[in-house]
Design a protein around this motif. Sequence first.
Motif, mmCIF file in Angstrom:
data_model
loop_
_atom_site.group_PDB
_atom_site.id
_atom_site.type_symbol
_atom_site.label_atom_id
_atom_site.label_comp_id
_atom_site.label_asym_id
_atom_site.label_seq_id
_atom_site.Cartn_x
_atom_site.Cartn_y
_atom_site.Cartn_z
ATOM 1 N N ALA A 87 -33.197 33.774 -9.631
ATOM 2 C CA ALA A 87 -32.503 35.002 -9.240
ATOM 3 C C ALA A 87 -31.115 34.679 -8.700
ATOM 4 C CB ALA A 87 -33.331 35.762 -8.205
ATOM 5 N N LEU A 88 -31.007 33.591 -7.920
ATOM 6 C CA LEU A 88 -29.709 33.235 -7.349
ATOM 7 C C LEU A 88 -28.721 32.790 -8.420
ATOM 8 C CD1 LEU A 88 -30.825 31.338 -4.141
ATOM 9 C CD2 LEU A 88 -29.658 33.551 -4.280
ATOM 10 N N ALA A 89 -29.252 32.142 -9.473
ATOM 11 C CA ALA A 89 -28.371 31.690 -10.552
ATOM 12 C C ALA A 89 -27.706 32.877 -11.251
ATOM 13 C CB ALA A 89 -29.152 30.851 -11.557
ATOM 14 N N CYS A 90 -28.312 34.062 -11.133
ATOM 15 C CA CYS A 90 -27.709 35.272 -11.698
ATOM 16 C C CYS A 90 -26.549 35.772 -10.827
ATOM 17 C CB CYS A 90 -28.741 36.389 -11.827
ATOM 18 S SG CYS A 90 -30.068 36.045 -12.964
ATOM 19 N N GLU A 91 -26.265 35.063 -9.752
ATOM 20 C CA GLU A 91 -25.182 35.389 -8.836
ATOM 21 C C GLU A 91 -25.247 36.828 -8.323
ATOM 22 O OE1 GLU A 91 -21.547 34.130 -10.798
ATOM 23 O OE2 GLU A 91 -22.717 32.483 -11.648
ATOM 24 N N PRO A 92 -26.353 37.157 -7.654
ATOM 25 C CA PRO A 92 -26.504 38.539 -7.180
ATOM 26 C C PRO A 92 -25.639 38.807 -5.948
ATOM 27 C CG PRO A 92 -28.314 37.201 -6.387
ATOM 28 C CD PRO A 92 -27.465 36.302 -7.256
#
Lengths: 328, 291, 245
Positions: free
Chosen positions: C151-156
């Motif tokens: 989820a963090l790799a999606c840069e939320p």
Amino acid sequence: MSIRVPLLVGAVILIAGLTLSMLLTDYHLRLLNLAALSAIAVIGLNFAFGYAGLISLGHAAFVGAGAYGVALLTTLFAWSPWLALPAAVAGTAVLAMLIGVPLLRLKGHYLALATLGFNVSFSIVAANWIEVTGGTNGISRIPELQIAGHALTDERSYLWFALLVLAVSAAVAALIHGSRHGRAMIAVRDDETASSMTGIDVPRVKLAAFVLSSVYAAVAGGLFAFHMRFISPEDFGYAHSITYLAMLVVGGEGSIVGAILGALLVTFLPEWLRFLGSAYLAFFGLFVLAILIFLPSGLAGIRRPRSFRRHGLMKWPALVAASKEARP
Amino acid sequence: MTDLIQLLINGLAIGSVYALAAIGFVIVYSATGVVNFAAGQFVMFGTFAGVAMLLNAQLPWPVGYGAALLAMALFGALFFVVLYLPLRASPVVTIIIGTVAIGITMQNAALLAFGSWPFRLPSPVESVNLTIAGATISGHAVAVVIVTALMVALLWLLFFRTSLGIGMRAVAQDIKAARLMGLKVNRLLALSWILAALLAGIAGLMLGPMWFADTSMGDPIALKAFAATIIGGFGSLPGAIVGGLFVGLSEVLGASYVSSAYKDLISFGIMILFLLVRPQGVFGERIQDRG
Amino acid sequence: MSLLQATEIAKRYGGLAALADVDLSVGEAEFVAVIGPNGAGKSTLLNVLTGLALPDKGRALLDGWDMTRAATHKRVRGGLGRTFQHGRPFERLSVLENVMTGAAIQSGRSELELRERAMAVLDQMGLAAEAQLPIGSLSYGHRRMVEMCRALACEPRVLLLDEPAAGLNSAEVDQLVDRLTDLRTKHRIAIVLIEHNMGMVMRLAERIIVLNFGCKIAEGTPSEIQSDPAVLSAYLGEGYRHAGV
């Protein structure tokens, strides 16, 4: 993934195939040709089913679309085979897109039966639209392929060409598998909701996998038409779709090597069972069943360690239990 | 008009056969989750069990029918042991291919035993012809419709009035709960395969006199049964009946009023249409993605 | 203006009101917890916010963009991230490949770049050593961390967490608290946390929203919520003791 794996896969195919092509009789070369063409189609099916999990029982219809495409363009319109092939492949891709947009909303066995219905419809049209397809008589006098003035008429030189295409197809497939597109397909099969929550456009990835698989099928079909130089509807019936799926599952779904092994085995198995006389097809069915029961991850799964089988055998409840036990 | 009556009766008769095949398919699917691609070969086996008993062994028809159905029941049990038990935990595609593989074996075993020559199975009522409103109707076609109606009534009694049938429904609905209730789940699952084989056997025995039966008849019947199941509603018994009759009627009427070449496109076209617009079929049961 | 704004969200399942006119607003880098008994509508709220369920009524804005009816993947590309209750990593992909799937949110990145970004996230969350492992070989806690990394790799800009501490031991919970604090302070990510572990909620949340039977019954700082009589009677009276801080 590095570029080495695809290159290696391609090289192994070429070397093994070239060696075999020197040793085998014409009849076995013919079978090897058919196996190589099936392998191209099955590598394609691996995108749709092995990666994206779309159960397609209509793959043979796309093989047929490619074959009829080149047959019609070369015989009716006298196109050059080298022009007809890409045109037929592009046409098949458009067909797959038109079919895929409505059908891919379905899942599981609903999709299986819908694609089956599509394949049956394709066969009915091919067998009855006599003015265009020649009906059950099929289309004959398809021209042979020529490379630099050399006509690929004998089994051996055609095999060399087919192996080259197979090697390139496998290498491209390996590249896609190791790319973001391959990962997206595999993710979609694993968990559609989690995929969309990772920014993946699930319907689009499914459609891409489906169209890509139809492109491979059309290449195989076009080459089949140039190899046999005669095609008829029965070459593309839904039974062939099931055969392609069986090749993939027997070889090991989700694996390019498995797709090739499966195509080889299922093509040659009836030959190897010939000693059983007229009963060989009855035993063929039992043999396939035995592989499904005793080798659930297919031939390609034989040497892979358990932990690396991309099967997700351990589901979370088991893991919760395991992690609870492991706690002090 | 007389044509139409004839066509309607013939369509209903063919449709009854498809309906029985589809019911067998649905019973197995609801109970075990298996999409049985060998369902058509089951019907073919039924016809050829009849050929073996009535033509080859020359048994009188009540004995011959009984023997053929007994053979089918045994075959259903065999199928349960050889295919279902080893593959029950496999992914849906593996099971599909497994049933296809066994179907290939069945077809070729029949080919070995009976050859590729077509047979015509006799019917006990084949000399009887009825005249309705000027139309000549074959007694066999009428008998097929009546037998099918009787079978449906018997099935209803089985499923809703006997503890055995209620147990089978319980297993179909929730296998774990059924096991906790102390039901002998495996026995009931085996029974659903036997029941499917019996229904296919009856369908095969009734189909034999309407067609020239050969060993490659299985696949087209399976396709029709699938279409019937989708149109009626996957997993629904009333759906299988309505779907089967619809496919039979559309095939017979389509062949005569539209085009005999494209008659099958009608049922498959409608099947695909249903899948797209109303995948739960006419008798929409809750769609559960078992795949 | 707040980063994530949901107004008068209502959702019914059959005759049951899962959510009744619930408002939620989250500012930049803010930490909001949503608590409530089981069946209060917390997960439904996350489903509506992420587009896995469409609301019968109400609007949801992400940085001013009306995403009420937008497809899930578009919301993710717009800066919304989420993890699931028991963790849903992709079983057929390795740890690194899982996170690379998230990093591919921006098109045009090379494989090398995807790999570097994914490794950076894994490093940050302490999972770098496991990068090449298949998911099946991980502990439950690490599976959940992989999902968080993805989820963090999606840069939320807003991260919705559905009971991230469930099933973790106390050392893992402490580690999780540190990482979440880092995400907010160092990376300026706003977090909406659904959690039953009250100790964790009280340590982390700046603001708490309490749901009961689909209605918002209270909203305020941790200390306000702890002394709110409606909350005490509906939930904390029982839940606080059991949560065992």
